[in-house]
Design a protein around this motif. Structure first.
Motif, PDB file in Angstrom:
ATOM      1  N   ARG A  37       0.830  -1.142  -0.034  1.00 29.13           N
ATOM      2  CA  ARG A  37       0.116   0.107   0.049  1.00 29.13           C
ATOM      3  C   ARG A  37       0.846   1.276   0.142  1.00 29.13           C
ATOM      4  O   ARG A  37       0.537   2.445  -0.807  1.00 29.13           O
ATOM      5  CB  ARG A  37      -0.811  -0.046   1.014  1.00 29.13           C
ATOM      6  CG  ARG A  37      -2.183   0.936   1.076  1.00 29.13           C
ATOM      7  CD  ARG A  37      -3.064   0.651   2.362  1.00 29.13           C
ATOM      8  NE  ARG A  37      -3.610  -0.957   2.257  1.00 29.13           N
ATOM      9  CZ  ARG A  37      -3.450  -1.636   3.137  1.00 29.13           C
ATOM     10  NH1 ARG A  37      -2.742  -1.559   4.414  1.00 29.13           N
ATOM     11  NH2 ARG A  37      -4.048  -2.672   3.135  1.00 29.13           N
ATOM     12  N   THR A  41       1.380   3.709  -3.426  1.00 32.49           N
ATOM     13  CA  THR A  41       1.185   5.374  -3.181  1.00 32.49           C
ATOM     14  C   THR A  41       2.292   6.207  -3.491  1.00 32.49           C
ATOM     15  O   THR A  41       2.331   7.171  -4.269  1.00 32.49           O
ATOM     16  CB  THR A  41       0.436   5.272  -2.015  1.00 32.49           C
ATOM     17  OG1 THR A  41      -0.540   4.712  -1.552  1.00 32.49           O
ATOM     18  CG2 THR A  41       0.299   6.991  -1.693  1.00 32.49           C
ATOM     19  N   VAL A  79      -5.465  -2.335  -1.934  1.00 36.60           N
ATOM     20  CA  VAL A  79      -6.424  -1.027  -1.886  1.00 36.60           C
ATOM     21  C   VAL A  79      -7.769  -1.536  -1.607  1.00 36.60           C
ATOM     22  O   VAL A  79      -8.967  -0.846  -1.728  1.00 36.60           O
ATOM     23  CB  VAL A  79      -6.687  -0.182  -3.294  1.00 36.60           C
ATOM     24  CG1 VAL A  79      -5.178   0.288  -3.434  1.00 36.60           C
ATOM     25  CG2 VAL A  79      -6.765  -1.068  -4.497  1.00 36.60           C
ATOM     26  N   LEU A 123     -12.303   4.326  -3.091  1.00 37.66           N
ATOM     27  CA  LEU A 123     -11.099   4.333  -3.743  1.00 37.66           C
ATOM     28  C   LEU A 123     -11.073   5.321  -4.939  1.00 37.66           C
ATOM     29  O   LEU A 123     -10.107   6.249  -4.747  1.00 37.66           O
ATOM     30  CB  LEU A 123     -10.803   2.877  -4.583  1.00 37.66           C
ATOM     31  CG  LEU A 123      -9.452   2.972  -5.334  1.00 37.66           C
ATOM     32  CD1 LEU A 123      -8.282   3.122  -4.465  1.00 37.66           C
ATOM     33  CD2 LEU A 123      -9.230   1.472  -5.948  1.00 37.66           C
ATOM     34  N   ALA A 127      -8.746   8.626  -4.884  1.00 31.73           N
ATOM     35  CA  ALA A 127      -7.683   9.179  -5.932  1.00 31.73           C
ATOM     36  C   ALA A 127      -7.922  10.385  -6.508  1.00 31.73           C
ATOM     37  O   ALA A 127      -7.071  11.094  -6.776  1.00 31.73           O
ATOM     38  CB  ALA A 127      -7.864   8.168  -6.986  1.00 31.73           C
ATOM     39  N   ASP A 130      -6.059  12.859  -3.781  1.00 33.01           N
ATOM     40  CA  ASP A 130      -4.804  12.705  -3.506  1.00 33.01           C
ATOM     41  C   ASP A 130      -3.930  12.189  -4.671  1.00 33.01           C
ATOM     42  O   ASP A 130      -4.144  11.366  -5.409  1.00 33.01           O
ATOM     43  CB  ASP A 130      -4.690  11.541  -2.359  1.00 33.01           C
ATOM     44  CG  ASP A 130      -3.232  11.598  -1.813  1.00 33.01           C
ATOM     45  OD1 ASP A 130      -2.851  12.152  -1.095  1.00 33.01           O
ATOM     46  OD2 ASP A 130      -2.413  10.588  -2.277  1.00 33.01           O
ATOM     47  N   GLN A 133      -2.343   8.827  -4.922  1.00 34.76           N
ATOM     48  CA  GLN A 133      -3.101   7.783  -5.239  1.00 34.76           C
ATOM     49  C   GLN A 133      -3.794   7.756  -6.651  1.00 34.76           C
ATOM     50  O   GLN A 133      -4.126   6.727  -7.210  1.00 34.76           O
ATOM     51  CB  GLN A 133      -4.336   7.994  -4.077  1.00 34.76           C
ATOM     52  CG  GLN A 133      -3.884   7.522  -2.403  1.00 34.76           C
ATOM     53  CD  GLN A 133      -4.820   7.378  -1.655  1.00 34.76           C
ATOM     54  OE1 GLN A 133      -5.828   6.528  -1.825  1.00 34.76           O
ATOM     55  NE2 GLN A 133      -4.927   7.952  -0.636  1.00 34.76           N
ATOM     56  N   ARG A 134      -3.873   8.957  -7.162  1.00 37.69           N
ATOM     57  CA  ARG A 134      -4.496   9.095  -8.430  1.00 37.69           C
ATOM     58  C   ARG A 134      -3.348   8.742  -9.346  1.00 37.69           C
ATOM     59  O   ARG A 134      -3.715   7.984 -10.349  1.00 37.69           O
ATOM     60  CB  ARG A 134      -4.814  10.692  -8.647  1.00 37.69           C
ATOM     61  CG  ARG A 134      -5.139  10.793 -10.088  1.00 37.69           C
ATOM     62  CD  ARG A 134      -5.538  12.434 -10.334  1.00 37.69           C
ATOM     63  NE  ARG A 134      -4.401  13.406 -10.059  1.00 37.69           N
ATOM     64  CZ  ARG A 134      -3.261  13.473 -11.052  1.00 37.69           C
ATOM     65  NH1 ARG A 134      -3.075  12.903 -11.986  1.00 37.69           N
ATOM     66  NH2 ARG A 134      -2.369  14.265 -10.468  1.00 37.69           N
ATOM     67  N   ALA A 136      -1.070   6.391  -8.647  1.00 34.11           N
ATOM     68  CA  ALA A 136      -0.938   4.948  -8.618  1.00 34.11           C
ATOM     69  C   ALA A 136      -2.173   4.331  -9.377  1.00 34.11           C
ATOM     70  O   ALA A 136      -2.088   3.212  -9.838  1.00 34.11           O
ATOM     71  CB  ALA A 136      -1.101   4.548  -7.222  1.00 34.11           C
TER      72      ALA A 136
END
Length: 214
Positions: A37, A41, A79, A123, A127, A130, A133-134, A136
């Motif tokens: 995780r 990220t 995730v 999720l 995304a 952040d 996260q987007r 990823a």
């Protein structure tokens, strides 16, 4: 590495069981998930590797394959996504050909399902809020949706058509399930509205496609 983890690395089998860790569940899976995780990220999907995750946890990459099987499944578990895009594409493929209607029904079914829809919404919202996260998630979709589509398409310009199909699928999810556009529309109506554009991308018989840019 504890004794249970070491037993798992010996081909995934022990004298006490067939393919299961001896002594019950260890904390190895949880440690691998936490590290995966973090790396997904911070590094993104493409730069995160099974070896890198395993090295950070002080175990062999074989242990990740024992618990998760592949990078795609590791990401899905990290995730908390119960169904990946590659699984939906595979289910929509018949005799080597992607059925556009089946693909849309599969995507909508996953997002409408009360078991799978909520974690996917969480999720997607994370995304959007952040950047890490987007990125990823973008890398994951590039590898697991666009590539899965392109691998199953026939004819010219497969990658470009796969991206066009991915735009339709991702746009459906974003507009309908995240932004609430036409939220009152029934799933059958959504499929009917989008079947034409998706079919044109997947099966462009008679359609002239411009050469891919280089």
């Amino acid at each position: 590495m504890n004794m249970d983890d070491a037993a798992e690395l010996r081909g995934g089998r022990t004298s006490a069981g067939r393919g299961r860790p001896r002594g019950g569940r260890t904390d190895a899976r949880d440690r691998l998930l936490a590290e995966a995780r973090r790396q997904f990220t911070e590094l993104g999907y493409a730069r995160t590797t099974l070896r890198g995750v395993a090295r950070a946890c002080g175990v062999d990459a074989a242990l990740i394959k024992y618990h998760f099987g592949s990078k795609r499944k590791l990401f899905a578990a990290a995730v908390d996504v119960p169904v990946g895009p590659g699984d939906v594409v595979e289910a929509a493929t018949r005799n080597g050909v992607i059925d556009a209607e089946r693909l849309l029904l599969g995507v909508i079914g996953v997002w409408e399902d009360p078991r799978t829809g909520p974690p996917l919404r969480s999720l997607a919202l994370a995304a959007l809020q952040d950047d890490a996260q987007r990125l990823a998630m973008r890398g994951y979709l590039e590898r697991e949706l666009v590539v899965a589509l392109a691998d199953r398409l026939i004819g010219p310009h497969r990658e470009r058509r796969a991206r066009a199909a991915a735009y339709v699928v991702a746009g459906t999810v974003l507009s309908h399930y995240i932004l609430g556009l036409n939220a009152d529309s029934r799933p059958a109506t959504v499929v009917e509205d989008l079947l034409g554009p998706l079919t044109a991308a997947l099966h462009p018989q008679g359609r002239a496609w411009a050469p891919e840019r280089r």
